[in-house]
Scaffold this motif. Structure first.
Motif, mmCIF file in Angstrom:
data_model
loop_
_atom_site.group_PDB
_atom_site.id
_atom_site.type_symbol
_atom_site.label_atom_id
_atom_site.label_comp_id
_atom_site.label_asym_id
_atom_site.label_seq_id
_atom_site.Cartn_x
_atom_site.Cartn_y
_atom_site.Cartn_z
ATOM 1 N N ASN A 6 26.921 38.516 30.460
ATOM 2 C CA ASN A 6 27.738 39.167 31.492
ATOM 3 C C ASN A 6 29.153 38.605 31.595
ATOM 4 O OD1 ASN A 6 25.799 41.025 32.305
ATOM 5 N ND2 ASN A 6 24.835 39.555 33.675
ATOM 6 N N ASN A 7 29.571 37.775 30.635
ATOM 7 C CA ASN A 7 30.907 37.187 30.707
ATOM 8 C C ASN A 7 32.008 38.244 30.785
ATOM 9 O OD1 ASN A 7 30.150 34.538 30.794
ATOM 10 N ND2 ASN A 7 30.556 34.118 28.637
ATOM 11 N N GLU A 8 31.892 39.291 29.969
ATOM 12 C CA GLU A 8 32.945 40.317 29.978
ATOM 13 C C GLU A 8 32.993 41.052 31.318
ATOM 14 O OE1 GLU A 8 29.363 42.364 28.162
ATOM 15 O OE2 GLU A 8 30.353 40.472 27.787
ATOM 16 N N LYS A 9 31.858 41.185 31.989
ATOM 17 C CA LYS A 9 31.850 41.834 33.304
ATOM 18 C C LYS A 9 32.544 40.962 34.345
ATOM 19 C CE LYS A 9 27.746 44.591 32.461
ATOM 20 N NZ LYS A 9 26.361 44.838 32.793
ATOM 21 N N VAL A 10 32.356 39.656 34.239
ATOM 22 C CA VAL A 10 33.002 38.719 35.158
ATOM 23 C C VAL A 10 34.518 38.755 34.939
ATOM 24 C CG1 VAL A 10 33.262 36.278 35.762
ATOM 25 C CG2 VAL A 10 30.985 37.226 35.347
ATOM 26 N N VAL A 11 34.936 38.749 33.678
ATOM 27 C CA VAL A 11 36.363 38.790 33.358
ATOM 28 C C VAL A 11 36.977 40.105 33.830
ATOM 29 C CG1 VAL A 11 38.041 38.845 31.463
ATOM 30 C CG2 VAL A 11 36.193 37.168 31.444
ATOM 31 N N LYS A 12 36.276 41.209 33.611
ATOM 32 C CA LYS A 12 36.763 42.512 34.056
ATOM 33 C C LYS A 12 36.935 42.525 35.575
ATOM 34 C CE LYS A 12 35.731 47.411 34.180
ATOM 35 N NZ LYS A 12 34.732 48.428 34.112
ATOM 36 N N ALA A 13 35.971 41.980 36.283
ATOM 37 C CA ALA A 13 36.061 41.933 37.743
ATOM 38 C C ALA A 13 37.265 41.098 38.190
ATOM 39 C CB ALA A 13 34.772 41.373 38.337
ATOM 40 N N LEU A 14 37.515 39.983 37.494
ATOM 41 C CA LEU A 14 38.679 39.141 37.824
ATOM 42 C C LEU A 14 39.986 39.893 37.584
ATOM 43 C CD1 LEU A 14 37.602 35.642 36.462
ATOM 44 C CD2 LEU A 14 37.968 36.296 38.847
ATOM 45 N N PHE A 15 40.081 40.586 36.447
ATOM 46 C CA PHE A 15 41.275 41.380 36.158
ATOM 47 C C PHE A 15 41.514 42.413 37.262
ATOM 48 C CE2 PHE A 15 41.436 40.057 31.651
ATOM 49 C CZ PHE A 15 42.801 39.949 31.507
ATOM 50 N N GLU A 16 40.470 43.105 37.652
ATOM 51 C CA GLU A 16 40.601 44.131 38.679
ATOM 52 C C GLU A 16 41.023 43.526 40.017
ATOM 53 O OE1 GLU A 16 36.786 46.029 38.459
ATOM 54 O OE2 GLU A 16 37.410 47.327 36.798
ATOM 55 N N GLU A 17 40.441 42.381 40.348
ATOM 56 C CA GLU A 17 40.771 41.710 41.604
ATOM 57 C C GLU A 17 42.234 41.269 41.620
ATOM 58 O OE1 GLU A 17 39.658 37.506 43.798
ATOM 59 O OE2 GLU A 17 38.168 38.422 42.493
ATOM 60 N N TYR A 18 42.684 40.625 40.538
ATOM 61 C CA TYR A 18 44.064 40.151 40.470
ATOM 62 C C TYR A 18 45.054 41.307 40.376
ATOM 63 C CZ TYR A 18 42.290 35.413 39.908
ATOM 64 O OH TYR A 18 41.671 34.209 40.098
ATOM 65 N N SER A 19 44.692 42.365 39.676
ATOM 66 C CA SER A 19 45.569 43.538 39.588
ATOM 67 C C SER A 19 45.780 44.161 40.954
ATOM 68 C CB SER A 19 44.979 44.575 38.643
ATOM 69 O OG SER A 19 44.942 44.098 37.333
ATOM 70 N N LEU A 20 44.720 44.279 41.715
ATOM 71 C CA LEU A 20 44.810 44.841 43.054
ATOM 72 C C LEU A 20 45.666 43.949 43.956
ATOM 73 C CD1 LEU A 20 43.878 47.199 44.808
ATOM 74 C CD2 LEU A 20 41.888 45.835 45.444
ATOM 75 N N ALA A 21 45.462 42.634 43.853
ATOM 76 C CA ALA A 21 46.252 41.694 44.658
ATOM 77 C C ALA A 21 47.738 41.810 44.307
ATOM 78 C CB ALA A 21 45.760 40.266 44.440
ATOM 79 N N LEU A 22 48.053 41.907 43.017
ATOM 80 C CA LEU A 22 49.448 42.060 42.598
ATOM 81 C C LEU A 22 50.029 43.385 43.085
ATOM 82 C CD1 LEU A 22 49.512 40.676 38.951
ATOM 83 C CD2 LEU A 22 50.725 39.767 40.935
ATOM 84 N N HIS A 23 49.215 44.423 43.033
ATOM 85 C CA HIS A 23 49.668 45.733 43.483
ATOM 86 C C HIS A 23 50.117 45.689 44.946
ATOM 87 C CE1 HIS A 23 49.891 50.078 43.826
ATOM 88 N NE2 HIS A 23 49.147 49.989 44.907
ATOM 89 N N PHE A 24 49.380 44.972 45.776
ATOM 90 C CA PHE A 24 49.724 44.888 47.191
ATOM 91 C C PHE A 24 50.825 43.867 47.459
ATOM 92 C CE2 PHE A 24 45.376 46.689 47.697
ATOM 93 C CZ PHE A 24 45.766 47.870 48.293
ATOM 94 N N GLU A 25 50.983 42.893 46.568
ATOM 95 C CA GLU A 25 51.945 41.811 46.778
ATOM 96 C C GLU A 25 53.340 42.156 46.257
ATOM 97 O OE1 GLU A 25 52.869 38.237 48.433
ATOM 98 O OE2 GLU A 25 50.857 39.084 48.403
ATOM 99 N N LEU A 26 53.407 42.887 45.152
ATOM 100 C CA LEU A 26 54.691 43.161 44.521
ATOM 101 C C LEU A 26 55.268 44.505 44.933
ATOM 102 C CD1 LEU A 26 54.037 41.944 40.874
ATOM 103 C CD2 LEU A 26 55.192 40.724 42.717
#
Length: 102
Positions: free
Chosen positions: A20-40
């Motif tokens: 499940n490593n790729e699922k964990v990485v995908k979830a992290l990417f999505e989480e950080y992308s969303l955070a950047l979307h709201f921050e920038l």
């Protein structure tokens, strides 16, 4: 930039990796992308329809202010200039550019 899409392919580097490593990485990417979307925030200075002197003055103003705003990313294009950073930084940067070119 200009509606372009970046695709990232995520897969396990080794066959013996946890399944499940790729699922964990995908979830992290999505989480950080969303955070950047709201921050920038992105502001755009339009160069279209402006004379070469006005374009040069806007570009020089951006370059002059860039050292005072290291947290703001400035992308120069032929038709516009993108300013990317926090909402307060991009608004202040754009305001100061407008004051310099007046």
């Amino acid at each position: 930039v200009d509606g372009e899409i970046t695709t990232i392919c995520i897969k396990n580097a080794q066959e013996c990796s946890q399944p499940n490593n790729e699922k964990v990485v995908k979830a992290l990417f999505e989480e950080y992308s969303l955070a950047l979307h709201f921050e920038l925030r992105k502001e755009t200075l339009t160069l279209k329809g402006k004379g070469s002197k006005d374009k040069r003055n806007i570009k020089l103003a951006c370059e002059q202010l860039s050292s005072r705003f290291p947290q703001v990313q400035i992308n120069f294009y032929e038709t516009h200039i993108d300013i990317i950073g926090s909402s307060s930084d991009t608004n202040l940067f754009k305001k100061e550019v407008m004051e310099l070119i007046r």
